[in-house]
Design an enzyme around this catalytic site. Structure first.
Site, PDB file in Angstrom:
ATOM      1  N   LYS A 172      -5.124  10.460  -9.706  1.00  0.00           N
ATOM      2  CA  LYS A 172      -3.911  10.196  -8.937  1.00  0.00           C
ATOM      3  C   LYS A 172      -2.695  10.048  -9.853  1.00  0.00           C
ATOM      4  O   LYS A 172      -1.610  10.565  -9.557  1.00  0.00           O
ATOM      5  CB  LYS A 172      -4.124   8.935  -8.092  1.00  0.00           C
ATOM      6  CG  LYS A 172      -2.917   8.397  -7.399  1.00  0.00           C
ATOM      7  CD  LYS A 172      -2.374   9.333  -6.331  1.00  0.00           C
ATOM      8  CE  LYS A 172      -1.151   8.714  -5.645  1.00  0.00           C
ATOM      9  NZ  LYS A 172      -0.371   9.719  -4.912  1.00  0.00           N
ATOM     10  N   LYS A 241       6.573   3.087 -11.154  1.00  0.00           N
ATOM     11  CA  LYS A 241       5.314   2.359 -11.430  1.00  0.00           C
ATOM     12  C   LYS A 241       4.192   3.341 -11.772  1.00  0.00           C
ATOM     13  O   LYS A 241       3.460   3.177 -12.748  1.00  0.00           O
ATOM     14  CB  LYS A 241       4.932   1.522 -10.209  1.00  0.00           C
ATOM     15  CG  LYS A 241       3.502   1.014 -10.226  1.00  0.00           C
ATOM     16  CD  LYS A 241       2.835   0.891  -8.866  1.00  0.00           C
ATOM     17  CE  LYS A 241       2.832   2.087  -7.994  1.00  0.00           C
ATOM     18  NZ  LYS A 241       1.925   2.123  -6.857  1.00  0.00           N
TER      19      LYS A 241
HETATM   20  P1  NAD Z   1       5.434   0.395   1.340  1.00  0.00           P
HETATM   21  O1  NAD Z   1       6.221  -0.505   0.460  1.00  0.00           O
HETATM   22  O2  NAD Z   1       6.103   1.173   2.409  1.00  0.00           O
HETATM   23  O3  NAD Z   1       4.257  -0.453   2.068  1.00  0.00           O
HETATM   24  C1  NAD Z   1       3.576  -1.512   1.456  1.00  0.00           C
HETATM   25  C2  NAD Z   1       3.289  -2.573   2.520  1.00  0.00           C
HETATM   26  O4  NAD Z   1       2.571  -3.642   1.878  1.00  0.00           O
HETATM   27  C3  NAD Z   1       4.544  -3.178   3.154  1.00  0.00           C
HETATM   28  O5  NAD Z   1       4.457  -3.167   4.556  1.00  0.00           O
HETATM   29  C4  NAD Z   1       4.565  -4.607   2.604  1.00  0.00           C
HETATM   30  O6  NAD Z   1       5.157  -5.541   3.510  1.00  0.00           O
HETATM   31  C5  NAD Z   1       3.089  -4.856   2.391  1.00  0.00           C
HETATM   32  N1  NAD Z   1       2.826  -5.933   1.445  1.00  0.00           N
HETATM   33  C6  NAD Z   1       3.473  -6.206   0.278  1.00  0.00           C
HETATM   34  N2  NAD Z   1       2.925  -7.290  -0.309  1.00  0.00           N
HETATM   35  C7  NAD Z   1       1.909  -7.710   0.505  1.00  0.00           C
HETATM   36  C8  NAD Z   1       0.974  -8.775   0.433  1.00  0.00           C
HETATM   37  N3  NAD Z   1       0.957  -9.646  -0.595  1.00  0.00           N
HETATM   38  N4  NAD Z   1       0.097  -8.918   1.449  1.00  0.00           N
HETATM   39  C9  NAD Z   1       0.091  -8.056   2.506  1.00  0.00           C
HETATM   40  N5  NAD Z   1       0.967  -7.042   2.609  1.00  0.00           N
HETATM   41  C10 NAD Z   1       1.855  -6.862   1.622  1.00  0.00           C
HETATM   42  O7  NAD Z   1       4.629   1.351   0.351  1.00  0.00           O
HETATM   43  P2  NAD Z   1       3.954   2.775   0.696  1.00  0.00           P
HETATM   44  O8  NAD Z   1       4.922   3.846   0.395  1.00  0.00           O
HETATM   45  O9  NAD Z   1       3.283   2.680   2.006  1.00  0.00           O
HETATM   46  O10 NAD Z   1       2.868   2.827  -0.481  1.00  0.00           O
HETATM   47  C11 NAD Z   1       1.659   2.066  -0.435  1.00  0.00           C
HETATM   48  C12 NAD Z   1       0.769   2.528  -1.591  1.00  0.00           C
HETATM   49  O11 NAD Z   1       0.454   3.919  -1.415  1.00  0.00           O
HETATM   50  C13 NAD Z   1       1.435   2.397  -2.957  1.00  0.00           C
HETATM   51  O12 NAD Z   1       0.469   2.021  -3.898  1.00  0.00           O
HETATM   52  C14 NAD Z   1       1.951   3.799  -3.236  1.00  0.00           C
HETATM   53  O13 NAD Z   1       2.060   4.070  -4.619  1.00  0.00           O
HETATM   54  C15 NAD Z   1       0.884   4.647  -2.565  1.00  0.00           C
HETATM   55  N6  NAD Z   1       1.331   5.971  -2.086  1.00  0.00           N
HETATM   56  C16 NAD Z   1       2.520   6.136  -1.452  1.00  0.00           C
HETATM   57  C17 NAD Z   1       2.891   7.421  -1.013  1.00  0.00           C
HETATM   58  C18 NAD Z   1       4.207   7.677  -0.299  1.00  0.00           C
HETATM   59  O14 NAD Z   1       4.595   8.860  -0.174  1.00  0.00           O
HETATM   60  N7  NAD Z   1       4.911   6.667   0.206  1.00  0.00           N
HETATM   61  C19 NAD Z   1       2.034   8.503  -1.206  1.00  0.00           C
HETATM   62  C20 NAD Z   1       0.803   8.279  -1.825  1.00  0.00           C
HETATM   63  C21 NAD Z   1       0.457   7.011  -2.267  1.00  0.00           C
END
Ligand code: NAD
Length: 297
Positions: A172, A241
């Site tokens: 990844k 990150k």
């Molecule tokens: P995001 O910030 O939109 O969502 C993260 C969620 O986690 C939020 O709703 C937040 O309130 C919640 N959160 C934060 N701290 C928390 C805690 N202590 N307890 C419970 N909930 C908590 O992020 P995202 O874009 O959905 O990404 C999530 C993961 O997926 C990341 O690791 C990111 O690198 C990965 N990712 C993102 C994408 C993308 O295109 N957005 C694609 C592939 C992978």
């Protein structure tokens, strides 16, 4: 795991639509997010809202997480009121990008509670999460992979990377380095074209029929840079990150990553200028400012 609720922690841009797909497929869900507003659309569709990760893990044998940073994944998994304290949980399937170090550390700590860690980072963005067309890369024991296929398959195409915790994370990180590098270098090529007087849409069309085509020319530029919306759906802070984790991992393995280190610096500048919550397509804005042009069409 028939008739068992599934747990889901982290219902953001990716987790929200993925949890929605589990509901679509008929699974019962128990959910938690530190932002209650993120839970609301799922609760409205019948999901049960828990008050902590531990409460999720008291109710579900399989818990999925989609959380922003390695520190948060670690805290939710093994911190106070974390998943490891739950009475029912047997498997934690982590869909976040955490890096192999965190995966290995959390896997070992969960092992002491007889909980199986599965790292399952995903690629394909919000559109892939919504449509079930993600690439889902898993590392875990082969038998666990086979048991999880019906559920993880709801998110997209599955790839078994190996049994060692963190291996899927390495894939990844490599992928996300390439995606960010493509965005940065495409910004440079397009800024050059615009400054020379070329319509950027014409240049993108030509590149997409030529050898330079990549994920930025095919997707991110047409969707978010040319229209000037900068709303692709992936935060600068998260991309920064990922590339930081990637360069660190490469260094730890003794592999030089010179181009990768420059991509990391491009993200550091974008992060400083536009903030971690900005969309990572803002890399193009940094290049635009340096070049004194706008890449719009
Ligand atoms: P995001 O910030 O939109 O969502 C993260 C969620 O986690 C939020 O709703 C937040 O309130 C919640 N959160 C934060 N701290 C928390 C805690 N202590 N307890 C419970 N909930 C908590 O992020 P995202 O874009 O959905 O990404 C999530 C993961 O997926 C990341 O690791 C990111 O690198 C990965 N990712 C993102 C994408 C993308 O295109 N957005 C694609 C592939 C992978």
């Amino acid at each position: 795991m028939p008739n068992q609720p599934l747990g889901f922690v982290g219902l953001g841009r990716m987790g929200g639509p993925m949890a929605g797909r589990l509901l679509d497929a008929g699974h019962e869900l128990v959910v938690f997010d530190s932002n209650p507003e993120a839970c609301a659309p799922l609760v409205a569709r019948g999901a049960r809202q828990a008050g902590s990760p531990r409460e999720v893990a008291d109710l579900a044998e399989l818990v999925l997480t989609s959380l922003p940073t390695p520190d948060i994944v670690q805290a939710v998994a093994i911190g106070p009121e974390g998943l490891a304290e739950g009475s029912r949980i047997k498997i934690l399937l982590d869909l976040s990008t955490t890096g192999p170090g965190t995966a290995a550390r959390v896997a070992a700590a969960l092992g002491e509670h007889d909980i199986q860690w599965v790292d399952a980072p995903v690629s394909g963005g919000v559109a892939g999460a919504t449509n079930g067309t993600l690439a889902v890369m898993l590392s875990c024991p082969r038998a666990t992979f086979e048991a999880l296929e019906p559920i993880a398959g709801i998110f997209g195409k599955l790839f078994f990377v190996g049994e060692k915790p963190g291996l899927a994370q390495v894939v990844k990180l490599g992928n996300n380095l390439l995606a960010a590098a493509a965005l940065a270098v495409t910004s440079e090529a397009l800024a050059m074209g615009v400054k020379a007087g070329i319509d950027p849409r014409v240049m993108i069309d030509i590149i997409n029929a030529s050898s330079g085509r990549n994920s930025a020319t095919q997707d991110k530029f047409p969707r978010s840079v040319l229209p000037g919306t900068f709303d692709f759906g992936f935060a600068t802070g998260l991309s920064y990150k990922d590339v930081r984790l990637c360069v660190d991992e490469s260094e730890a393995l003794g592999v030089p990553m010179i181009v990768g280190a420059i991509v990391r610096q491009m993200l550091a500048v974008t992060n400083a200028k536009y903030g971690p919550a900005s969309d990572f397509t803002c890399i193009a804005k940094v290049v635009e400012e340096w070049a004194g042009v706008e890449i719009r069409g």
